[in-house]
Design an enzyme around this catalytic site. Structure first.
Site, short mmCIF file in Angstrom:
data_model
loop_
_atom_site.label_atom_id
_atom_site.label_comp_id
_atom_site.label_asym_id
_atom_site.label_seq_id
_atom_site.Cartn_x
_atom_site.Cartn_y
_atom_site.Cartn_z
N HIS A 270 1.18 -0.95 0.03
CA HIS A 270 0.04 -0.05 0.14
C HIS A 270 0.46 1.00 0.26
O HIS A 270 0.38 2.29 -0.97
CB HIS A 270 -0.93 0.17 1.42
CG HIS A 270 -1.36 1.22 1.59
ND1 HIS A 270 -2.92 1.30 0.98
CD2 HIS A 270 -1.65 2.31 1.82
CE1 HIS A 270 -3.53 2.36 1.55
NE2 HIS A 270 -2.68 2.84 1.91
N GLU A 271 1.72 1.61 1.09
CA GLU A 271 2.97 2.64 0.78
C GLU A 271 4.15 2.44 0.14
O GLU A 271 3.61 3.74 -0.67
CB GLU A 271 3.40 2.82 2.25
CG GLU A 271 2.94 2.44 3.99
CD GLU A 271 1.76 3.30 3.74
OE1 GLU A 271 1.95 4.64 2.68
OE2 GLU A 271 0.68 3.34 4.23
N HIS A 274 1.89 4.93 -2.92
CA HIS A 274 2.06 5.78 -2.78
C HIS A 274 3.25 6.38 -2.68
O HIS A 274 3.70 7.78 -3.18
CB HIS A 274 1.72 6.59 -1.27
CG HIS A 274 0.61 6.47 -0.58
ND1 HIS A 274 -0.40 7.31 -0.76
CD2 HIS A 274 -0.17 5.94 -0.06
CE1 HIS A 274 -1.14 7.30 -0.56
NE2 HIS A 274 -1.46 6.11 0.44
N GLU A 300 -4.60 7.90 -2.83
CA GLU A 300 -4.95 7.07 -2.70
C GLU A 300 -5.51 6.02 -3.57
O GLU A 300 -5.27 4.26 -3.67
CB GLU A 300 -6.08 7.13 -1.86
CG GLU A 300 -7.10 5.95 -0.54
CD GLU A 300 -5.50 5.79 0.20
OE1 GLU A 300 -4.69 6.66 0.70
OE2 GLU A 300 -5.72 4.66 1.55
#
Lengths: 507, 507
Positions: A270-271, A274, A300
């Site tokens: 997930h990170e 980003h 996101e």
């Protein structure tokens, strides 16, 4: 380049440097800093953000923006996609917002957020909403005062003002319409799935996972997605996040749960999403306000695309399963790829947003968006929040909230005065599905690449369509450019139903 | 407190916050930052140091200092040791210096230092002094221009101006007199020792030392000296240093040589000495220019007191030997405490300053001080530096320099424009011996405590006499207050001879 533009760029570059210094102070606080330094670090951060605010709202910036009106027109006529014209546009937008906020209110918003956060930590630990209520009231009151600063802007809903800070150009009514449609799709889908809860067993993800080996696993996976030690870091943090201080310095954090492998692995992916966005902004935009994601929703969309659509998709789970067998042969020797794929896609209504699966997640967000909107409109008394929260949890997800710690007190955002933020998480899910549809159409070999753990083509595609532009285009225009239409619910709803139907044997 | 003093304090607190943010950028660069971020980090550091300079030289600071002249007098009359009076005095001193430096020169000094550093890295790798010479010439030329800014100050030697930046109030002639005396003591002592070189075997310090166990050893030892994770960090760095961003956030670095235990152990104890000074400044002085060591010489007295006088003294080596036996039983099982004590006190003329023992170290410094003085006076042509260096190495230490990488090119300082710095290292050795003499007189139980690995009483004594005052007193006054006289050579010379006589069987 005109002297005015040169001066503006110089001023913005210095402000960007100061912002990155503040970013480092904050990253360090969450990853490295000795605990006793908290109070002095808060002062350092306060000083830096005050200086950034003062420098950015300096009348000289306004004067330069005025001088540059003609040049902006000329630049855009010569090249509709001119970096410099975009820089002037975005700076003007940010400046017009920032200069309206009196320093006293900016300081008070920061202070109330800090006090609110401290009070919330205690209140959540004791599940004591009444103790938190006065701090929440203060935050909401200050946010209403903030909204009033923009009374002449002709918004339709006071919440528009807050939403626009996180998602430029988005209106409350538009989000409400999208969320009405999303809720109408999700509630029955989730109710169907909940009746077949036993169809999926998440046990393979639980066990005894050595932290050092988890780290080895995570580094290996991230390496396949573009992480490398010469331009990135990966550290631990209690509340994982990604940040960057320029395109060559992207820092991810994750958390290692010794008994659940999903935490570190999917948190890190997930990170990484980003991080790839930040790392992919064109070098020409560095040290300007354009050197960042176009909106929180678009940001996101990247984390959720990599975490959920890719990371929980069948091709990439095949690769992940191989890595898990290699790093944790004891645990995964007897778990086949299909069982792992099923486990990471289990859908079940639950109490806590940050632990929710990708299907129920949207309902957690819709609930918060609706409550926030009523809080700001003043149609819901803050003391009645727990009741309203619990009623909606029952209505949307069919579950009972045992206490406020697992209900209205679970999120940090309101305590810190971040109201208007939540909806961007769900918008990110919607955009991710739209991007995925497009990427699949344009990259015919994509599934095979992901099955081999190769993220390069998708990363390059996202880099070209989205990342390199930074904040150059307004988010709505950017979505339109890439997917050929506005943010929409159907691609996400279709994606979800297509995935869950075989998994749960839905009709 | 008057409004003027309040405003001054507020401005200085913000400057301190900015300085600490710059400090963190620098710490991070040397310990954590991904390599590709070097260029952008240099820009961030440049911006921050420019803002610190601008804010500190703001005419408003001068106006406030003017307004506070009467108040300073009154404060000092009421209390000669007034914190506020000292704050005004030190701020005035710093401001008078800083405001003379035109921004262009400050920028150019920074730029030339950066370029010089890069050129030096390459030149040293190739042992190519000629390639470095133009950069050194530029640095020296800029330093001469810097000196000229203070032409009306009535210095006796142009070098005074540079020295005063590192060691307030110290004159070149005073250092020269101390160093003449020191050289006269050291040269024959070292010549005597060199004839008995075989008397000490340093082999026990060499072997195969696992880095993780080295870290465990170092953390254990530092813990006995006052290190704790709630207010300190310990990390790795290629060129070890200590820094702090406030008294509750002190950061040490060390380096782990897999085949030599002395590197990490004594390097860390050295940095711990610096860290204790920073950590010990009175909380009342926080966020002011007083919240630091009084001079580089005094700072170095702390690192060298702990590293050499304590760390290589017989009592503490007994404790260290026990720790080594515990952590590295294979290596130290057969090495007795006396052999370890002897090994860490081996004295031998060598080429490289940073690897020199505590006896020969002073001669390395004297050589540099003498050359620097001639460089600034213009009595030594820079192209002749290697020859002058090599001749003096032969004269003072009796050794031949094989190439410039092991000679004139070995230190980073000149490349970065740091001229005037070196002598403070040797002054630190002198002060450390004076402090030690005093501490032994006032703490009768000291040896027994150190033998037990307990540094608390010495730390408290140094905290009370030195650390808590920060920069409140001029360094000379501070030395006078603690040891009852000026900086002197004899205590160090006596200390050294007393230690080396039995070790080497001197006459």
């Amino acid at each position: 380049m005109s002297a005015a533009l040169q001066e503006l760029r110089q001023r913005l570059a210095e402000i960007d440097d100061l912002g990155n210094a503040a970013g480092l102070l904050s990253w360090d606080q969450q990853t490295m800093m000795p605990e006793r330094a908290n109070a002095q670090r808060a002062e350092q951060l306060g000083t830096l953000s005050g200086i950034v605010h003062d420098r950015f709202t300096d009348p000289a910036i306004g004067r330069l923006l005025g001088e540059l009106e003609g040049e902006e027109e000329a630049l855009r006529s010569a090249d509709p996609d001119s970096d410099d014209a975009a820089l002037i546009r975005v700076t003007r937008r940010d400046w017009e917002k920032a200069r309206r906020v009196p320093s006293e209110l900016a300081v008070e918003l920061g202070r109330a957020g800090g006090l609110g956060h401290q009070a919330w930590v205690d209140a959540r630990a004791r599940s004591d909403f009444a103790a938190f209520l006065p701090f929440l009231e203060r935050n909401v009151e200050l946010k209403r005062r903030y909204v009033e600063l923009f009374d002449d802007e002709g918004w339709d809903d006071p919440y528009d003002v807050l939403l626009d800070d996180y998602e430029e150009g988005m209106k409350t009514a538009e989000v409400a319409a999208l969320f009405d449609e999303l809720r109408a799709q999700l509630v029955p889908l989730i109710a169907e799935v909940a009746q077949r809860a036993d169809a999926i067993d998440a046990a393979p993800l639980h066990g005894d996972f050595d932290a050092a080996r988890q780290q080895q696993l995570v580094r290996g996976v991230l390496g396949r997605l573009g992480w490398s030690p010469d331009g990135w870091r990966l550290d631990e943090a209690a509340h994982p996040f990604a940040t960057s201080f320029g395109p060559s310095d992207v820092r991810l954090t994750t958390r290692y749960d010794p008994s659940y492998i999903g935490m570190s692995l999917y948190g890190a992916i997930h990170e990484m999403g980003h991080g790839l966005y930040e790392a992919g902004v064109a070098p020409a935009l560095a040290r300007t306000p354009l050197a960042s994601g176009a909106s929180l929703g678009l940001h996101e969309s990247q984390s959720r695309l990599w975490e959920n659509v890719v990371g929980r998709g069948r091709p990439f789970t095949g690769f992940l399963h191989g890595e898990l067998q290699r790093v944790f042969p004891d645990r995964f020797g007897t778990v086949d790829s299909e069982a792992f794929y099923r486990a990471v896609n289990k859908v079940a209504p639950s109490l806590i947003r940050v632990e929710a699966d990708e299907a129920t997640y949207g309902l957690h967000i819709i609930l918060r968006f609706e409550l926030e909107r009523e809080m700001i409109a003043g149609t819901l008394a803050l003391k009645d929040l727990p009741e309203a929260w619990n009623a909606r949890m029952k209505e949307y997800l069919g579950i009972d909230v045992p206490d406020d710690a697992h209900g209205v007190l679970q999120d940090v955002h309101w305590s810190a005065g971040e109201i208007g933020y939540f909806s961007t998480y769900a918008l990110g899910n919607l955009i991710a599905a739209q991007l995925w549809q497009r990427a699949q159409a344009e990259l015919p070999d994509l599934d095979a690449q992901l099955a081999a753990g190769d993220g390069a083509a998708l990363r390059a595609w996202l880099g070209d369509r989205l990342h390199r532009h930074g904040r150059k285009f307004p988010p709505k225009e950017l979505v339109q450019r890439i997917v050929g239409g506005p943010i929409a619910v159907q691609p996400f709803a279709d994606y979800l139903r297509a995935k869950l139907t075989p998994l749960y044997g839905l009709g």
